[in-house]
Design an enzyme around this catalytic site. Structure first.
Site, PDB file in Angstrom:
ATOM      1  N   ASP A  50      39.929  52.908  29.440  1.00 48.46           N
ATOM      2  CA  ASP A  50      40.408  51.785  28.652  1.00 48.46           C
ATOM      3  C   ASP A  50      39.195  51.371  27.839  1.00 48.46           C
ATOM      4  O   ASP A  50      38.254  50.790  28.390  1.00 48.46           O
ATOM      5  CB  ASP A  50      40.882  50.638  29.549  1.00 48.46           C
ATOM      6  CG  ASP A  50      41.508  49.535  28.708  1.00 48.46           C
ATOM      7  OD1 ASP A  50      40.966  49.244  27.634  1.00 48.46           O
ATOM      8  OD2 ASP A  50      42.534  48.977  29.118  1.00 48.46           O
ATOM      9  N   HIS A  51      39.199  51.694  26.557  1.00 47.13           N
ATOM     10  CA  HIS A  51      37.945  51.563  25.811  1.00 47.13           C
ATOM     11  C   HIS A  51      37.479  50.109  25.690  1.00 47.13           C
ATOM     12  O   HIS A  51      36.321  49.851  25.408  1.00 47.13           O
ATOM     13  CB  HIS A  51      38.023  52.254  24.446  1.00 47.13           C
ATOM     14  CG  HIS A  51      38.940  51.586  23.478  1.00 47.13           C
ATOM     15  ND1 HIS A  51      40.281  51.847  23.434  1.00 47.13           N
ATOM     16  CD2 HIS A  51      38.715  50.665  22.540  1.00 47.13           C
ATOM     17  CE1 HIS A  51      40.836  51.111  22.495  1.00 47.13           C
ATOM     18  NE2 HIS A  51      39.908  50.384  21.935  1.00 47.13           N
ATOM     19  N   HIS A 103      45.091  46.947  28.121  1.00 50.50           N
ATOM     20  CA  HIS A 103      43.916  46.223  27.628  1.00 50.50           C
ATOM     21  C   HIS A 103      43.903  44.742  28.049  1.00 50.50           C
ATOM     22  O   HIS A 103      42.903  44.243  28.567  1.00 50.50           O
ATOM     23  CB  HIS A 103      43.839  46.285  26.103  1.00 50.50           C
ATOM     24  CG  HIS A 103      43.879  47.682  25.560  1.00 50.50           C
ATOM     25  ND1 HIS A 103      43.091  48.684  26.054  1.00 50.50           N
ATOM     26  CD2 HIS A 103      44.612  48.242  24.571  1.00 50.50           C
ATOM     27  CE1 HIS A 103      43.330  49.807  25.381  1.00 50.50           C
ATOM     28  NE2 HIS A 103      44.259  49.561  24.487  1.00 50.50           N
ATOM     29  N   GLU A 120      46.030  42.222  15.470  1.00 50.52           N
ATOM     30  CA  GLU A 120      45.745  43.268  14.487  1.00 50.52           C
ATOM     31  C   GLU A 120      46.397  42.899  13.164  1.00 50.52           C
ATOM     32  O   GLU A 120      47.431  42.225  13.150  1.00 50.52           O
ATOM     33  CB  GLU A 120      46.319  44.610  14.960  1.00 50.52           C
ATOM     34  CG  GLU A 120      45.684  45.117  16.239  1.00 50.52           C
ATOM     35  CD  GLU A 120      46.339  46.426  16.685  1.00 50.52           C
ATOM     36  OE1 GLU A 120      45.794  47.478  16.371  1.00 50.52           O
ATOM     37  OE2 GLU A 120      47.399  46.366  17.320  1.00 50.52           O
TER      38      GLU A 120
END
Ligand code: NAD
Length: 486
Positions: free
Chosen positions: A177-178, A240, A216
């Protein structure tokens, strides 16, 4: 200040899906940055593989182009040296084509680290894992890296975990999970667990609520077909946002080690209160305005009921967090691109400066993941000067970049850190299989519920903060979302 670089021992990394979007934009540029920084030693090998038949030179040219676009700061010399470490073998996940060749290229299993980054669609995880094992490409200590989506519900996540477990031990599986690789997210852990200051305040007695926002500006055009099957809740909240919630809410682990940290995160996920009040979840979908297409147009499904926005009020059933709402929101085509966690403290119990309730200020610890990664603590101070006792709010920069002489320090991309953690064998910032399942176990009933009720998402304007009802979610609790700066 110069970031210290600790080289890793020489390794082999196989990027499966090396011609895809993720490899081109993130993974390979991140590997280059680590190489350029001197962290990848001579003798390491990076082998790209994908279905496309490419010569080694053609692959190197392809990578060179991607570096020009996504890692523009490298000099010609380091780019050339990096390209020389690259190899390419075509493989097909749906057949035997190429896998023996890949195994031969890797050579006999030795003790050096071998990592396989599965940058391919999840339906290929199981066949690829099987081929790695059957052809003897892996070694005792090999690692396998996978990306979201890790299932679309609890049953499919369990199935995916079981498929990987057939071939690999959990200690070999790295689920990325970046968000967890972000510098600021790790700084949040340092702030919480290396300082005694915050811990006594870190509970319902002092924290009023927490807001987690991932907004976003882009729509879903380009991946509409996929997104329409998934929606914002599965795409963003299950992974996330819940991972960020865990880092805020978890108890201090006894050690900063992978399983102790992940055990604590798992407890948080299992303590999430069931979301059984439909009024606590607002789903939205962007409408079309002027030349901006609507969600339905973007996905080619005008009757779609999939949400491009979701806001919800979560609670955690334990002593520390009883009664503290965690408001989560994420969406597309919103006013600005921002990812932020805001921990909002209670106002002082009584103001000696004013009789007005409006003058009661709340301290806010804001952890910003993008843009401008950093941590600030909103404080109320006296306005400087002789103008009487006037109070103003100001932000204390908790990243201390100037103090550390780190203003010019380039924060590495999350993938740079995470890929090096794979090589080092550190799973702390990766999700364990049981965490993924626990998150789905909480999400599944929400989705079931709105399917049963035939719930239609509320429409919202592009470049707004989302549907009106999402604002009301906080208003009715006497609170306000933090502004999405235009
Ligand atoms: P992509 O479609 O751009 O690339 C997929 C890669 O897989 C290509 O290299 C393609 O050649 C290869 N491939 C396809 N079929 C194959 C087969 N039968 N055998 C061997 N190789 C085959 O996908 P992507 O966007 O790079 O995503 C890769 C993975 O990462 C997916 O699981 C995706 O969900 C995940 N992911 C991507 C992003 C992103 O930013 N692109 C973000 C998060 C997660």
């Amino acid at each position: 200040m110069v970031a210290s670089i600790v080289p890793v021992p020489p390794f082999d990394l196989v990027v499966i899906g090396a011609t895809g979007d993720l490899a081109r934009r993130k993974l390979i540029p991140s590997l280059f940055e680590r190489f350029h920084a001197g962290q990848i030693p001579d003798g390491s090998r990076i082998i790209g593989t994908a279905r496309k038949q490419l010569s080694q030179d053609a692959f190197r040219n392809y990578v060179a182009e991607s570096l020009t676009e996504f890692a523009p700061n490298g000099n010609a010399e380091s780019v050339a040296s990096f390209l020389a470490t690259l190899d390419y073998v075509a493989t097909d996940a749906t057949s035997e084509v190429g896998w023996e060749k890949l195994a031969n290229r890797l050579g006999p299993a030795d003790r050096r680290v071998r990592a396989f980054y599965l940058s391919v669609a999840p339906r290929f995880f199981a066949p690829v894992a099987e081929k790695i094992v059957n052809t003897g490409s892996g070694n005792q200590d090999c690692r396998i890296v996978v990306e979201k989506p890790l299932g679309h519900d609890l049953a499919s996540a369990r199935e995916l975990n079981a498929q990987l477990a057939r071939h690999f031990d959990e200690s070999q599986v790295y689920r990325i999970d970046h968000y967890l690789g972000k510098e600021t997210v790790q700084n949040l852990m340092a702030l919480r667990f290396a300082n005694a200051l915050f811990e006594p305040l870190w509970n319902s007695h002092h924290i009023d609520h927490v807001q987690i926002t991932v907004a976003e500006t882009v729509g879903v055009a380009g991946r509409g077909g996929y997104y329409d099957q998934i929606g914002a809740t599965r795409d963003m909240v299950q992974n996330h946002l819940l991972q960020l919630l865990c880092l805020i809410a978890m108890e201090p682990p006894s050690r900063f080690r992978s399983d102790t940290v992940r055990d604590e995160k798992l407890k948080v996920l299992r303590a999430l209160a069931p979301l059984d009040n439909p009024g606590d979840i607002i789903r939205g979908q962007y409408r079309g305005v002027g030349t901006t297409a609507s969600y339905g147009e973007d996905v080619g499904n005008p009757d779609s009921r999939t949400e491009s926005f979701v806001a919800l009020r979560a609670g955690i059933d334990n002593w520390r967090w009883a009664g503290v709402p965690f408001y989560l929101r994420t969406g597309k085509r919103l006013r600005s691109r921002v990812s932020e966690i805001a921990v909002v403290f209670h106002a002082a119990p009584h103001s000696i400066f004013s009789d007005s309730k409006a003058d009661m200020h709340q301290n806010v610890l804001a952890i910003r993941l993008q843009p401008n990664e950093g941590i600030t603590l909103g404080m109320t101070i006296k306005e400087p000067g002789p103008g009487g006792m006037r109070l103003i709010d100001t932000d204390l920069d908790m990243t201390f970049a100037e103090r550390l002489d780190a203003t010019g320090l380039v924060i590495p991309d999350a993938y740079e850190r995470l890929v090096m953690d794979v090589i080092r064998g550190d799973q702390t910032l990766f999700m364990r299989g049981d965490e993924v399942e626990a998150a789905w176990a909480w999400i599944d009933p929400l989705i079931e519920d709105w399917k049963e009720r035939g719930d239609a998402p509320k429409l919202y304007d592009p470049s707004s903060s989302g549907p009106e009802d999402a604002l009301m979610l906080l208003h009715r609790d006497g609170r306000r979302w933090r502004e999405l700066a235009a």
